[in-house]
Each structure stands twice: as structure tokens, then as C-alpha cells.
Design a protein around this motif. Structure first.
Motif, short mmCIF file in Angstrom:
data_model
loop_
_atom_site.label_atom_id
_atom_site.label_comp_id
_atom_site.label_asym_id
_atom_site.label_seq_id
_atom_site.Cartn_x
_atom_site.Cartn_y
_atom_site.Cartn_z
N ALA A 87 7.79 42.34 -3.14
CA ALA A 87 7.93 42.71 -1.73
C ALA A 87 6.78 43.62 -1.30
O ALA A 87 6.21 43.45 -0.21
CB ALA A 87 9.27 43.39 -1.49
N PHE A 88 6.43 44.59 -2.15
CA PHE A 88 5.33 45.49 -1.83
C PHE A 88 4.02 44.73 -1.66
O PHE A 88 3.28 44.96 -0.70
CB PHE A 88 5.17 46.57 -2.91
N VAL A 89 3.74 43.82 -2.58
CA VAL A 89 2.48 43.06 -2.51
C VAL A 89 2.44 42.22 -1.23
O VAL A 89 1.41 42.18 -0.54
CB VAL A 89 2.32 42.18 -3.77
N ILE A 90 3.55 41.59 -0.88
CA ILE A 90 3.58 40.75 0.32
C ILE A 90 3.41 41.60 1.58
O ILE A 90 2.63 41.27 2.48
CB ILE A 90 4.88 39.92 0.38
N GLY A 94 0.06 43.86 5.91
CA GLY A 94 -0.51 45.03 6.58
C GLY A 94 -2.02 44.98 6.61
O GLY A 94 -2.65 45.30 7.63
N PHE A 95 -2.63 44.58 5.50
CA PHE A 95 -4.09 44.44 5.45
C PHE A 95 -4.56 43.36 6.42
O PHE A 95 -5.54 43.54 7.15
CB PHE A 95 -4.52 44.12 4.01
N MET A 96 -3.83 42.23 6.44
CA MET A 96 -4.18 41.16 7.37
C MET A 96 -4.03 41.63 8.81
O MET A 96 -4.84 41.28 9.67
CB MET A 96 -3.30 39.93 7.12
N TYR A 97 -2.98 42.43 9.08
CA TYR A 97 -2.77 42.94 10.44
C TYR A 97 -3.96 43.79 10.88
O TYR A 97 -4.44 43.68 12.00
CB TYR A 97 -1.48 43.75 10.51
N LEU A 98 -4.40 44.66 9.97
CA LEU A 98 -5.55 45.50 10.31
C LEU A 98 -6.80 44.65 10.57
O LEU A 98 -7.59 44.96 11.47
CB LEU A 98 -5.83 46.50 9.19
N LEU A 99 -6.99 43.59 9.79
CA LEU A 99 -8.15 42.72 10.02
C LEU A 99 -8.03 41.94 11.33
O LEU A 99 -9.01 41.77 12.05
CB LEU A 99 -8.30 41.73 8.86
N GLN A 100 -6.82 41.47 11.66
CA GLN A 100 -6.63 40.64 12.84
C GLN A 100 -6.53 41.44 14.13
O GLN A 100 -6.84 40.94 15.20
CB GLN A 100 -5.37 39.78 12.67
N HIS A 101 -6.06 42.68 14.05
CA HIS A 101 -5.76 43.44 15.27
C HIS A 101 -6.42 44.81 15.29
O HIS A 101 -5.92 45.73 15.95
CB HIS A 101 -4.24 43.62 15.41
#
Length: 122
Positions: free
Chosen positions: A22-25, A30-37
Motif C-alpha cells: 500500500a505504501f509503495v502504491i 503521490g510522486f505521479m501527482y507531483l509530476l502531473q500537477h
């Protein structure tokens, strides 16, 4: 034959593995969110919610589109499912050991978990 210590070890590994997964997902989301937004400004005057992320199907569709919100929601679903899997494993283990009382207690706990998860969403 499965011993109590082996059952405890298996259940502990299931809990650790579920929380780690769950942590890895969630961290990936969260990392993808920072990259996308990263340049977005948030309108804090009103909350619009996460459209399409209220059902497992919607979450899975969002993940297949590599949407960060879908990954975060999927991680939370895995985190919520971890104790359910733990109770299932405990019940199966108690059945293999032949401990009827704890097997039935596990079934009762599983019924309560499933009821509470399925009936809190309306």
C-alpha cells in the motif's frame, strides 16, 4: 502440520506485505501527482471531490490511464483490504490447525469487517 508459530509468522508477513505494498502504491501515486500537477493552483474555496474514484471499477480505470489519483486510491484500498486478508488467513490457518473456536471467531470478525466496509458507503 501447521504450528501456531508458523501461522503467526505467515499472518505477520501478510500484514507487513500489505502495508508495504500500500505504501509503495500510494507513494507512486503521490510522486505521479507531483509530476502531473506541479504547477496547478488549488481552489481551496470549494471541494470538488475525486470524480470516478468512488468505485473499484473507476479506480482501476484511473490506474490503467496512469492517473495519479487512481494510484493513491488503489493504495488506500490495498491498505483497507490488508486486515481483511489477515482475518481470512487466520481463519484458514485455524481450520488447518483444527482450532474450531478460533476458526468461528475469525468468521464472525470477517463478517463484521465485510458488513462494516460494505454498509458505510451507503
Amino acid at each position: 502440520m501447521l504450528t501456531d508459530e508458523q501461522l503467526d509468522q505467515i499472518i505477520g508477513n501478510v500484514l507487513r506485505g500489505g502495508v508495504l505494498l500500500a505504501f509503495v502504491i500510494v507513494a507512486t501515486g503521490g510522486f505521479m501527482y507531483l509530476l502531473q500537477h506541479h504547477a496547478d493552483t488549488e481552489p481551496f474555496a470549494r471541494f470538488s471531490g475525486a470524480a470516478g474514484l468512488q468505485t473499484l471499477g473507476g479506480i482501476w480505470q484511473s490506474v490503467t490511464r496512469f492517473d495519479s489519483g487512481g494510484f493513491i486510491q488503489l493504495g488506500l484500498v490495498v491498505l483497507i483490504a490488508t486486515p481483511v486478508v489477515r482475518v481470512l488467513m487466520a481463519g484458514a490457518g485455524f481450520a488447518l490447525i483444527g482450532d474450531r473456536m478460533y476458526f468461528f471467531v475469525s468468521l464472525i470478525v470477517l463478517a463484521i469487517l465485510v458488513y462494516s466496509i460494505t454498509h458505510t458507503l451507503g
